[in-house]
Write a protein that holds these residues in place. Structure first.
Motif, short mmCIF file in Angstrom:
data_model
loop_
_atom_site.label_atom_id
_atom_site.label_comp_id
_atom_site.label_asym_id
_atom_site.label_seq_id
_atom_site.Cartn_x
_atom_site.Cartn_y
_atom_site.Cartn_z
N ARG A 87 0.84 -1.19 0.00
CA ARG A 87 0.00 0.00 0.00
C ARG A 87 0.88 1.24 0.00
O ARG A 87 2.01 1.23 0.47
N ARG A 93 -6.15 3.43 -6.18
CA ARG A 93 -6.68 2.12 -5.80
C ARG A 93 -6.45 1.09 -6.90
O ARG A 93 -6.07 -0.05 -6.63
N GLN A 94 -6.70 1.45 -8.15
CA GLN A 94 -6.55 0.50 -9.23
C GLN A 94 -5.09 0.10 -9.43
O GLN A 94 -4.79 -1.08 -9.66
N GLN A 96 -2.82 0.12 -7.09
CA GLN A 96 -2.47 -0.70 -5.93
C GLN A 96 -2.96 -2.13 -6.11
O GLN A 96 -2.24 -3.09 -5.80
N LEU A 97 -4.18 -2.27 -6.63
CA LEU A 97 -4.74 -3.61 -6.88
C LEU A 97 -3.90 -4.36 -7.91
O LEU A 97 -3.58 -5.55 -7.73
N GLN A 98 -3.52 -3.69 -8.99
CA GLN A 98 -2.72 -4.33 -10.04
C GLN A 98 -1.35 -4.73 -9.52
O GLN A 98 -0.84 -5.82 -9.82
N ASN A 100 -0.52 -5.46 -6.40
CA ASN A 100 -0.65 -6.60 -5.50
C ASN A 100 -0.95 -7.89 -6.25
O ASN A 100 -0.49 -8.96 -5.86
N THR A 101 -1.70 -7.79 -7.34
CA THR A 101 -1.98 -8.97 -8.16
C THR A 101 -0.69 -9.49 -8.79
O THR A 101 -0.45 -10.70 -8.82
N GLU A 199 -12.08 3.30 -0.65
CA GLU A 199 -10.90 2.44 -0.73
C GLU A 199 -10.32 2.15 0.65
O GLU A 199 -9.80 1.06 0.91
N GLU A 202 -12.60 -0.47 2.35
CA GLU A 202 -12.38 -1.80 1.78
C GLU A 202 -11.05 -2.38 2.22
O GLU A 202 -10.92 -3.60 2.43
N GLU A 203 -10.03 -1.52 2.36
CA GLU A 203 -8.74 -2.01 2.86
C GLU A 203 -8.87 -2.46 4.31
O GLU A 203 -8.30 -3.49 4.71
N HIS A 206 -10.44 -5.81 4.34
CA HIS A 206 -9.48 -6.82 3.89
C HIS A 206 -8.51 -7.19 5.02
O HIS A 206 -8.23 -8.36 5.26
#
Length: 289
Positions: A87, A93-94, A96-98, A100-101, A199, A202-203, A206
């Motif tokens: 993070r 957010r997008q 960060q998601l990419q 982490n993926t 965001e 949601e974090e 998670h």
């Protein structure tokens, strides 16, 4: 021959020592004060209860940005994969998601049974910059546009119970870190409300759900749009610790029921009386004086 929990925990401590030598400066490597001693005590007396899972954070400089790698180690790591989460305030957010993926995909490609947090640190250092720069470009484009509306996100979370001190500390620390307001009702049942940017909510969800919090669910979500600041829509000024008078025998944890009448009154004081039925499936009524 099967690998034991004790052998895994010994390897985890060795890796922590390596990381401490790599990140000796104050603030670079953060871990709860009792985390490592708890593991050491278990290793000296393996007949006792398992210690809390090791959890720590590593701060990295990526260009001009600060990026944090959050690490949670299952007891059987490195035989099972660690839980890693990157993070940064510099990441959208997008992005960060990419990121982490991509990190999860890289870790899954490594040989099972090998320590891999050091490898994850190096991967984040080598691969984060494009995501940070992309986020910066998006921010510059967004700043040229007129932002008309913002959205407040509010989550109502129900748990069968909330007792453990380490879990409550995790809840409060995470809410503070993500600038979330709301409350945590301790006891049986347990209720958490968080409100803030979507965001961040949601974090929070998670972080507290994992690795294995059973009997927890998000019962209701509210989204409220405003042309001003979302702070004007908050129902709570901080993150409160609710502990109402309990019914039952105080010595029996399983009978530690909270006074839901007081909780209903609290909800109504914060314009949220309708949530009672959503959480518990019954309409709340206050006792008449």
């Amino acid at each position: 021959m099967a690998v034991t929990v004790k052998e895994c925990l010994e390897l985890q401590l060795l890796e922590v020592e390596m990381l401490l030598s790599m990140f000796p400066k104050r603030g670079e490597f953060s871990v709860d004060e009792d985390a490592v001693p708890s593991v050491q005590r278990y290793l000296s007396n393996a007949d006792g209860a398992l210690p809390p899972q090791l959890e720590y954070r590593i701060a990295l400089d990526v260009g001009e940005a600060k990026v944090e790698l959050q690490v949670l180690l299952p007891h059987m790591y490195p035989q099972v994969a660690p839980q890693l989460f990157v993070r940064s305030d510099a990441l959208h957010r997008q992005q960060q998601l990419q990121l982490n993926t991509r990190l999860a995909s890289h870790i899954s490609s490594l040989d099972s049974g090998d320590l891999c947090v050091c490898e994850a640190v190096q991967w984040v250092k080598d691969n984060s910059l494009p995501f940070v720069e992309n986020s910066k470009t998006l921010s510059e484009c967004a700043s040229k546009e007129v932002r008309v509306k913002e959205m407040l996100h509010r989550m109502w979370i129900y748990s069968h119970h909330i007792y453990r001190q380490e879990l409550r500390k995790k809840i409060f620390d995470c809410a503070k870190k993500l600038n979330l307001t709301g409350f945590c009702l301790t006891g049986k049942p347990g209720v958490i409300c968080v409100e803030g940017l979507r965001e961040n909510c949601e974090e929070f969800w998670h972080v507290i759900r994992y690795p294995n919090w059973k009997h927890i669910s998000c019962k209701h979500v509210e989204n409220i749009e405003t042309e001003g600041s979302i702070d004007n829509l908050r129902l709570f000024h901080g993150f409160e610790d609710l502990q109402f008078e309990a019914h039952g025998d105080y010595g029996l944890r399983n009978d530690y029921h909270m006074d839901l009448g007081q909780f209903l009154e609290f909800l109504k004081q914060h314009q949220s009386g309708h949530i009672f039925q959503i959480l518990f499936g019954v309409e709340g009524k206050l006792a008449e004086n």
